[in-house]
Every structure is written in structure tokens, then in C-alpha cells.
Design an enzyme around this catalytic site. Structure first.
Site, PDB file in Angstrom:
ATOM      1  N   SER A 162      -7.356 -19.133 -25.216  1.00 15.68           N
ATOM      2  CA  SER A 162      -6.545 -19.404 -24.030  1.00 15.68           C
ATOM      3  C   SER A 162      -6.891 -20.767 -23.485  1.00 15.68           C
ATOM      4  CB  SER A 162      -6.820 -18.339 -22.960  1.00 15.68           C
ATOM      5  OG  SER A 162      -6.230 -18.731 -21.726  1.00 15.68           O
ATOM      6  N   ASP A 200       3.176  -4.076 -10.353  1.00 16.98           N
ATOM      7  CA  ASP A 200       3.130  -5.459 -10.828  1.00 16.98           C
ATOM      8  C   ASP A 200       3.706  -5.601 -12.235  1.00 16.98           C
ATOM      9  OD1 ASP A 200       1.847  -5.816  -8.463  1.00 16.98           O
ATOM     10  OD2 ASP A 200      -0.152  -5.880  -9.327  1.00 16.98           O
ATOM     11  N   TYR A 212     -10.043  -1.571   0.104  1.00 15.36           N
ATOM     12  CA  TYR A 212      -8.921  -0.970  -0.628  1.00 15.36           C
ATOM     13  C   TYR A 212      -9.212   0.505  -0.900  1.00 15.36           C
ATOM     14  CZ  TYR A 212      -5.549  -0.337  -4.476  1.00 15.36           C
ATOM     15  OH  TYR A 212      -4.540   0.122  -5.290  1.00 15.36           O
ATOM     16  N   HIS A 221       0.830  -1.211   0.000  1.00 16.60           N
ATOM     17  CA  HIS A 221       0.000   0.000   0.000  1.00 16.60           C
ATOM     18  C   HIS A 221       0.866   1.263   0.000  1.00 16.60           C
ATOM     19  CE1 HIS A 221      -4.138  -1.685   0.445  1.00 16.60           C
ATOM     20  NE2 HIS A 221      -3.439  -2.728   0.838  1.00 16.60           N
ATOM     21  N   SER A 238      -3.032 -11.341 -14.257  1.00 15.30           N
ATOM     22  CA  SER A 238      -3.535 -10.385 -15.250  1.00 15.30           C
ATOM     23  C   SER A 238      -2.382  -9.589 -15.861  1.00 15.30           C
ATOM     24  CB  SER A 238      -4.582  -9.459 -14.624  1.00 15.30           C
ATOM     25  OG  SER A 238      -4.031  -8.669 -13.597  1.00 15.30           O
ATOM     26  N   SER A 261      -0.714 -11.873  -9.665  1.00 12.83           N
ATOM     27  CA  SER A 261      -0.806 -10.976 -10.826  1.00 12.83           C
ATOM     28  C   SER A 261      -0.808 -11.694 -12.170  1.00 12.83           C
ATOM     29  CB  SER A 261       0.328  -9.941 -10.809  1.00 12.83           C
ATOM     30  OG  SER A 261      -0.128  -8.753 -10.269  1.00 12.83           O
TER      31      SER A 261
END
Ligand code: ADP
Ligand code: MG
Length: 386
Positions: A69, A176, A228, A36, A132, A130
Site C-alpha cells: 500500500s 459504512d 462508545y 448511534h 477501513s 471510514s
């Protein structure tokens, strides 16, 4: 790794009926410390892991993009003219959103040839590693090569961020993607989220016979997104009341004043960010002077700060961290956004299976679902493989 590259190449041929122009891959990531801090313009220290998303990509004379995919049953087909946020939905928004985002950096979507992509990955989806960004970075690198855009990797990280923010609609930072694109083997990426300057920091895990164990609790709290957003809002409020543009501009010297100016909750949120930034700097210094065995207490302190001040841990993450430490981990902390997800423990290689067994036992004892535990190896970033 060779296996999923082969799998991607042969799946591409089966589905599209020709040989791909090339194979590219990009890894998932773990954040060693610095949680954070990214959206507060601060410091982070992630590394790429030995789990990768592979894309086989081909171009041909056509006016459509097609993407398949191993993760999805459907083959998505869309006219090149429709590659924009209004038309991109579902999982294909990640790979095809990258093509749209590249238009902001010189790609001429009206002139590119038909595009075919097949994705195969061993990055677990939704485990906080991560997947993505691994997918976006692999596609970004591939299209940068195939379309001869000549963009550097920091720009490709921006492309991935724009894809997440403007196509997928996820308010993610730059950490990321940077880890996936810039990391090197057995090293961490020390990234300044304000200037985007970075330094590769050798971790020396191999030489020290250490391993990073991930404990994926499988817990996903419904209020994770709300929590968040709430933490981000607290940080913005804290910065405003303290008269700085972001919490990055504060240090431990400002804590007494923060205590006077802020309400208790905002103060503790701010204290987490201030001390976490310092812990990242201290971790880098300790790694450089004394090696990875010297960072255990910093990892532990990071966890306590997230548990008590930032209040983003959950029972399962605390149990994973406590059990790892009680059983000889050098240090342990929750990693990722919080409210569930994974913890990491830095452990001697010879202790890995003993600690895994201890964690299974502790969760069984508390009648909690048994976590998935596995070792991740700091690995090189995105690359063209063939
Ligand atoms: P993570 O923490 O793993 O990044 P996200 O929710 O941000 O979790 O991203 C996961 C999403 O990314 C999946 O739901 C899917 O839409 C997409 N994705 C990730 N990996 C793949 C893949 N190999 N093939 C297709 N889509 C994928
Ligand atoms: Mg993601």
C-alpha cells in the site's frame, strides 16, 4: 481519480512485476443523519463520498498472498494457508481479512491462486470517513469478481463487517460498508439496520447549489472506545427495562413511560435514539417532498440531541457546528461516533469559503487547533474501474 487508478496500476507493476488483472475502487462515507441508531436496529442515512480507495489486484500461480500500500512501507507476504484471524495483524488484516471472510460465503481458500494486491487511497485514514471499509469493500468486490463468487453487494457488506468484527476486532455495524457498496451519485442511502432493506434517496445538492462541508477537528479522545461501549450498554439496558428487544421498537409515544421507568441518564440516551430514528424518517420525507434546503433544522436538532441527551459531543464539535450555523449554514451536526472527529455542515456553495474562514477564525480565537475543512460530494459506490 484517474490519477490514483494509474498510480495503483503502475505501483502494482513495479512491486509485483506483472500487469494486474484489474482495478477496483470503493469510496469512504459520511453519515448525513442517524447517529448511534445502527446498533439499535434503527435507521441511518449515509452517503458515499468522492474519496476512494483503489486496489490493483492480480492472481498468479503461487501459494502466497502479497499486499502492498502507498500508505505503508512494508510489503506483507503470507501463505494462503495462513489466511485466518490468528495470522492476520496490522493494516494487512483489512484487505487479507476479506479473503478469509469470503470463505464463509463460498470461496475455497485451498483452491484459489496466489493473490497480489496494491492499495492506493485518497480517503484520509482515521478522519471518520471510514477508510477501513473503503479498503475492505474494494477488495471484496475485486475478489468476488476474480474468484467468480457471484455474491450480491449486500452480502459483500456482510463480508466487510465480518472482517472488521472477527479479524480486525472492531465492533462496527453494517452502515459504512453498505454506504460504500450501494450508494449512487448525488444520493443518500436510507438503510433500515434491522431488515437491511434500503432505498436510494436523491439529495439534489447539485441542482440546489448546495455543498456538504466536513470540519475535521482532529480531536481524538482516549475514552472514545469506552464511551462508545458505555452508550451501547445504556441502550441495551433501556431496551430491557422498557421490555423491547431493541430501541427501534419504541417511538415518541413511549417517552412518558420511559421517563417513569428509567433513571435520568438512561432516559436521555433512549430519548436520543427514539428521536434520532424519527429525524431520519423526517429527513427522508423532507428530501422527497421539499428537497435538501428543508432538512437544516433536522440536522441542528440531531446535534443538540447528541450534545445534551447522548452526551457524545466535545467543545470543538460544538464550536464547529455553532460557527457554521451562525455564518449561514442551512444545518450542521457532528457526525460519526463522537468524542471528537468531524462535523458536517450543509451550506450554499457560494458560502463555502466564507464559512471555512469563519471556522478557522473561531478556533483561533478559542486557542484550539485549526480544523481541516473540505467539501465532500455524494458519489457512486464501489465499482470495477478497469
Ligand atoms: P477510519 O475511520 O479511517 O476507518 P480506522 O481506524 O477504522 O479508521 O481504519 C484505519 C486503518 O485502516 C488504518 O490504520 C490501516 O490499518 C487501514 N487502512 C486504511 N486505509 C488504508 C490504506 N490505504 N492502506 C493500508 N491500510 C489502510
Ligand atoms: Mg474504520
Amino acid at each position: 481519480m484517474a490519477d490514483i487508478r494509474d498510480e495503483a496500476a503502475s505501483a502494482f507493476e513495479d512491486v509485483f512485476g506483472y500487469t494486474p488483472n484489474g482495478i477496483w475502487s470503493a469510496p469512504g462515507r459520511v453519515n448525513l443523519i442517524g447517529e448511534h441508531t445502527d446498533y439499535n436496529d434503527g435507521f441511518v442515512l449515509p452517503f458515499a463520498i468522492d474519496r476512494r480507495t483503489v486496489v490493483a489486484v492480480g492472481t498468479r500461480d503461487a501459494s502466497v498472498a502479497r499486499v502492498g500500500s502507498s500508505y505503508a512501507d512494508e510489503l506483507v507476504e503470507i501463505p494462503l494457508a495462513d489466511l485466518n484471524p490468528e495470522h492476520l495483524t496490522g493494516w494487512s488484516a483489512y484487505p487479507l481479512g476479506v479473503a478469509w471472510a469470503l470463505a464463509q460465503f463460498g470461496a475455497d481458500l485451498a483452491a484459489v491462486p496466489g493473490l497480489d494486491i496494491f492499495v492506493v487511497s485518497d480517503v484520509p485514514v482515521g478522519a471518520g470517513l471510514s477508510s477501513s471499509h473503503a479498503l475492505e469493500c474494494a477488495v471484496a468486490l475485486a475478489l468476488n469478481d476474480l474468484w467468480q463468487l457471484g455474491l450480491d453487494r449486500q452480502t459483500l457488506a456482510r463480508v466487510s463487517q465480518i472482517t472488521e468484527n472477527q479479524v480486525v476486532g472492531a465492533p462496527t455495524g453494517i452502515m459504512d460498508q453498505s454506504a460504500s457498496l450501494l450508494s449512487e451519485k448525488d444520493c443518500a442511502l436510507f438503510l433500515d439496520c434491522r431488515s437491511l432493506d434500503y432505498r436510494i434517496i436523491p439529495l439534489g445538492l447539485e441542482a440546489a447549489d448546495l455543498a456538504v462541508l466536513i470540519i475535521d477537528t482532529g480531536v481524538k479522545h482516549e475514552h472514545a472506545n469506552g464511551g462508545y461501549a458505555e452508550r451501547r450498554a445504556s441502550c441495551e439496558l433501556g431496551a430491557k427495562l422498557m421490555g423491547v428487544s431493541s430501541l427501534r421498537d419504541l417511538t415518541a409515544h413511549d417517552l412518558p413511560r420511559a421517563r417513569e421507568v428509567l433513571d435520568d441518564v438512561t432516559f436521555r440516551r433512549v430519548r436520543h435514539v427514539i428521536t434520532e430514528n424519527q429525524r431520519v424518517l423526517d429527513t427522508v420525507a423532507a428530501l422527497e417532498s421539499d428537497g435538501p434546503r428543508a432538512i437544516g433544522e433536522l440536522l441542528d436538532a440531531s446535534h443538540r440531541s447528541m450534545r445534551d441527551d447522548f452526551e457524545i459531543s466535545v467543545r470543538e464539535l460544538d464550536l464547529a457546528v455553532e460557527t457554521a450555523i451562525e455564518n449561514g449554514a442551512i444545518g450542521a451536526r457532528m457526525t460519526g461516533g463522537g468524542f471528537g472527529g468531524s462535523a458536517l455542515a450543509l451550506v450554499a456553495r457560494e458560502d463555502v469559503s466564507r464559512i471555512q474562514v469563519a471556522i478557522d477564525g473561531a478556533f483561533a480565537e478559542h486557542a484550539l487547533g485549526i480544523p481541516d475543512t473540505f467539501v465532500v460530494v455524494p458519489s457512486k459506490g464501489a465499482a470495477r474501474d478497469r
